[in-house]
Write an enzyme that holds these catalytic residues in place. Structure first.
Site, mmCIF file in Angstrom:
data_model
loop_
_atom_site.group_PDB
_atom_site.id
_atom_site.type_symbol
_atom_site.label_atom_id
_atom_site.label_comp_id
_atom_site.label_asym_id
_atom_site.label_seq_id
_atom_site.Cartn_x
_atom_site.Cartn_y
_atom_site.Cartn_z
ATOM 1 N N ASN A 1 168.120 93.425 -4.961
ATOM 2 C CA ASN A 1 166.786 92.983 -4.549
ATOM 3 C C ASN A 1 166.968 92.093 -3.332
ATOM 4 O O ASN A 1 167.380 90.946 -3.459
ATOM 5 C CB ASN A 1 166.135 92.204 -5.707
ATOM 6 C CG ASN A 1 164.819 91.564 -5.290
ATOM 7 O OD1 ASN A 1 164.268 91.903 -4.229
ATOM 8 N ND2 ASN A 1 164.311 90.658 -6.100
ATOM 9 N N TRP A 2 166.671 92.668 -2.163
ATOM 10 C CA TRP A 2 166.907 91.920 -0.925
ATOM 11 C C TRP A 2 165.844 90.841 -0.704
ATOM 12 O O TRP A 2 165.949 90.047 0.211
ATOM 13 C CB TRP A 2 166.922 92.866 0.276
ATOM 14 C CG TRP A 2 168.064 93.853 0.278
ATOM 15 C CD1 TRP A 2 169.078 93.971 -0.647
ATOM 16 C CD2 TRP A 2 168.323 94.872 1.264
ATOM 17 N NE1 TRP A 2 169.935 94.988 -0.297
ATOM 18 C CE2 TRP A 2 169.499 95.560 0.868
ATOM 19 C CE3 TRP A 2 167.676 95.272 2.436
ATOM 20 C CZ2 TRP A 2 170.028 96.625 1.611
ATOM 21 C CZ3 TRP A 2 168.202 96.326 3.173
ATOM 22 C CH2 TRP A 2 169.365 96.987 2.761
ATOM 23 N N LYS A 3 164.809 90.854 -1.501
ATOM 24 C CA LYS A 3 163.677 89.917 -1.337
ATOM 25 C C LYS A 3 163.199 89.961 0.128
ATOM 26 O O LYS A 3 163.229 91.031 0.732
ATOM 27 C CB LYS A 3 164.081 88.515 -1.765
ATOM 28 C CG LYS A 3 164.747 88.495 -3.145
ATOM 29 C CD LYS A 3 164.816 87.136 -3.733
ATOM 30 C CE LYS A 3 165.674 87.177 -4.985
ATOM 31 N NZ LYS A 3 165.522 86.009 -5.816
ATOM 32 N N HIS B 1 158.441 90.876 -10.929
ATOM 33 C CA HIS B 1 159.503 89.891 -10.645
ATOM 34 C C HIS B 1 158.937 88.486 -10.824
ATOM 35 O O HIS B 1 157.765 88.239 -10.535
ATOM 36 C CB HIS B 1 160.010 90.086 -9.210
ATOM 37 C CG HIS B 1 161.256 89.305 -8.934
ATOM 38 N ND1 HIS B 1 161.225 87.966 -8.622
ATOM 39 C CD2 HIS B 1 162.563 89.662 -8.957
ATOM 40 C CE1 HIS B 1 162.474 87.539 -8.457
ATOM 41 N NE2 HIS B 1 163.301 88.551 -8.654
ATOM 42 N N GLU C 1 159.175 85.914 -9.150
ATOM 43 C CA GLU C 1 158.573 85.310 -7.946
ATOM 44 C C GLU C 1 157.154 85.833 -7.730
ATOM 45 O O GLU C 1 156.284 85.101 -7.261
ATOM 46 C CB GLU C 1 159.478 85.582 -6.727
ATOM 47 C CG GLU C 1 160.733 84.728 -6.785
ATOM 48 C CD GLU C 1 161.971 85.344 -6.133
ATOM 49 O OE1 GLU C 1 161.842 86.292 -5.336
ATOM 50 O OE2 GLU C 1 163.078 84.873 -6.465
ATOM 51 N N GLU D 1 165.551 88.762 -16.725
ATOM 52 C CA GLU D 1 165.917 87.774 -15.717
ATOM 53 C C GLU D 1 165.414 86.401 -16.144
ATOM 54 O O GLU D 1 164.239 86.073 -15.923
ATOM 55 C CB GLU D 1 165.274 88.137 -14.377
ATOM 56 C CG GLU D 1 165.684 89.481 -13.830
ATOM 57 C CD GLU D 1 165.578 89.521 -12.320
ATOM 58 O OE1 GLU D 1 166.610 89.652 -11.675
ATOM 59 O OE2 GLU D 1 164.464 89.378 -11.794
ATOM 60 N N GLY E 1 168.437 82.751 -8.438
ATOM 61 C CA GLY E 1 168.616 82.049 -7.173
ATOM 62 C C GLY E 1 169.090 80.617 -7.329
ATOM 63 O O GLY E 1 169.056 79.838 -6.368
ATOM 64 N N SER F 1 171.590 85.173 -10.686
ATOM 65 C CA SER F 1 172.861 84.669 -10.131
ATOM 66 C C SER F 1 174.071 85.480 -10.578
ATOM 67 O O SER F 1 175.154 84.926 -10.772
ATOM 68 C CB SER F 1 173.039 83.179 -10.465
ATOM 69 O OG SER F 1 171.966 82.430 -9.914
ATOM 70 N N GLY G 1 170.121 89.529 -6.606
ATOM 71 C CA GLY G 1 169.431 88.981 -5.448
ATOM 72 C C GLY G 1 170.434 88.604 -4.370
ATOM 73 O O GLY G 1 170.928 89.447 -3.629
ATOM 74 N N GLY G 2 170.782 87.320 -4.315
ATOM 75 C CA GLY G 2 171.636 86.785 -3.244
ATOM 76 C C GLY G 2 172.893 87.601 -2.975
ATOM 77 O O GLY G 2 173.221 87.887 -1.813
HETATM 78 C C1 PEP Z 1 166.508 88.398 -8.434
HETATM 79 O O1 PEP Z 1 165.845 88.011 -7.492
HETATM 80 O O2 PEP Z 1 166.090 89.335 -9.119
HETATM 81 C C2 PEP Z 1 167.784 87.749 -8.695
HETATM 82 C C3 PEP Z 1 168.425 88.045 -9.787
HETATM 83 O O3 PEP Z 1 168.225 86.861 -7.761
HETATM 84 P P1 PEP Z 1 169.668 86.110 -7.726
HETATM 85 O O4 PEP Z 1 170.707 87.153 -8.017
HETATM 86 O O5 PEP Z 1 169.780 85.567 -6.352
HETATM 87 O O6 PEP Z 1 169.619 85.065 -8.790
#
Ligand code: PEP
Length: 249
Positions: free
Chosen positions: A9-11, A95, A97, A167, A173, A212, A233-234
């Site tokens: 997920n590049w956001k 998600h 967010e 999640e 994040g 994470s 994500g990251g």
């Molecule tokens: C996400 O945004 O779905 C996510 C899991 O982010 P991160 O891996 O950065 O925690």
């Protein structure tokens, strides 16, 4: 046997230049990922560009949202048919967010889910509790409520057509990963809840962990019996890290 899925997920990150470099890096190392399917979910404006970078490589394309309506006066939304045309296999839905920053309710998430399934786009349905909810001991109630919003309106068989991403919001994040035991416990709860309605659906649905996940912790998380992959994500923004997670599967 459920196949492992690692979805990035590049956001709201990237540029025309950086996504080209990222895709070149992912494609260069893809042959070493043998036990997982890989997918990327770029910002909507880059979907078609990323599709052309993918070419015939075995990388699934996903959007980060999908409209609950077919077409019309819905400014800023993404029609399911447009996503299909752009080559999307997946759409991330619900998600945290979107839920917390843009006020998406369980009902809206369920409607987006319904539209994705009806259009042949596989929803990646995100569910998970906040830190406050975990500390109050209501994690299972929260994920149940989020799942029930879909099951009560779409039926249990619709869950068989999606991917679930558990999640924990406190792990997204933040660099704080759920321990493999904490994650496995919630994944097992989700699967047993589904099994009470359909053993077949519970056995086949992929339940990803997100929060994470990175190259260092992926192997242990992915070795848990009910963790079928990751929503990343990251760590999906660097080809080497994303590929390392795929190789850890
Ligand atoms: C996400 O945004 O779905 C996510 C899991 O982010 P991160 O891996 O950065 O925690």
């Amino acid at each position: 046997m459920r196949r492992t899925l690692i979805a990035g997920n590049w956001k709201m990150n990237g540029s025309l230049e950086s996504i080209g470099e990222l895709m070149d890096g992912i494609k260069a190392g893809l042959a070493e990922v043998t036990n997982a399917d890989m997918a990327v979910c770029p910002p909507a404006i880059y979907l078609m560009k990323v599709k052309s970078h993918i070419g015939d490589a075995a990388i699934g394309l996903g959007s980060q949202n999908i409209c609950d309506q077919e077409s019309g006066a819905f400014t800023g939304e993404l029609a399911p048919a447009m996503l299909k045309e752009a080559g999307c296999k997946y759409a991330i839905i619900g998600h945290s967010e979107r839920r917390s920053l843009y006020g998406e309710s369980d009902d809206l998430v369920a409607r987006r889910f319904a539209m994705a399934v009806a259009s042949g786009v596989t929803p990646i349905l995100c569910i998970g509790e906040t830190l406050e909810e975990r500390e109050s001991g209501v994690t299972e109630q929260v994920v149940s409520r989020q799942l029930d919003a879909v099951i009560d309106t779409q039926g249990i068989d619709a869950i068989g057509q999606c991917v679930i991403a558990y999640e924990p919001v406190w792990a997204i994040g933040t660099g704080k990963t759920a321990s493999p035991e904490q994650a496995q416990a919630v994944h097992a709860f989700i699967r047993s809840k589904l099994a009470a309605l359909s053993v077949d659906v519970a056995d086949k649905v992929q339940i990803l962990y997100g929060g994470s996940m990175n190259a260092a912790n992926a192997a242990e998380l992915l070795s848990q019996p009910d963790i079928d992959g990751g929503l990343i994500g990251g760590a999906s923004l660097k080809a080497a890290d994303f590929l390392a997670i795929g190789k850890a599967a």
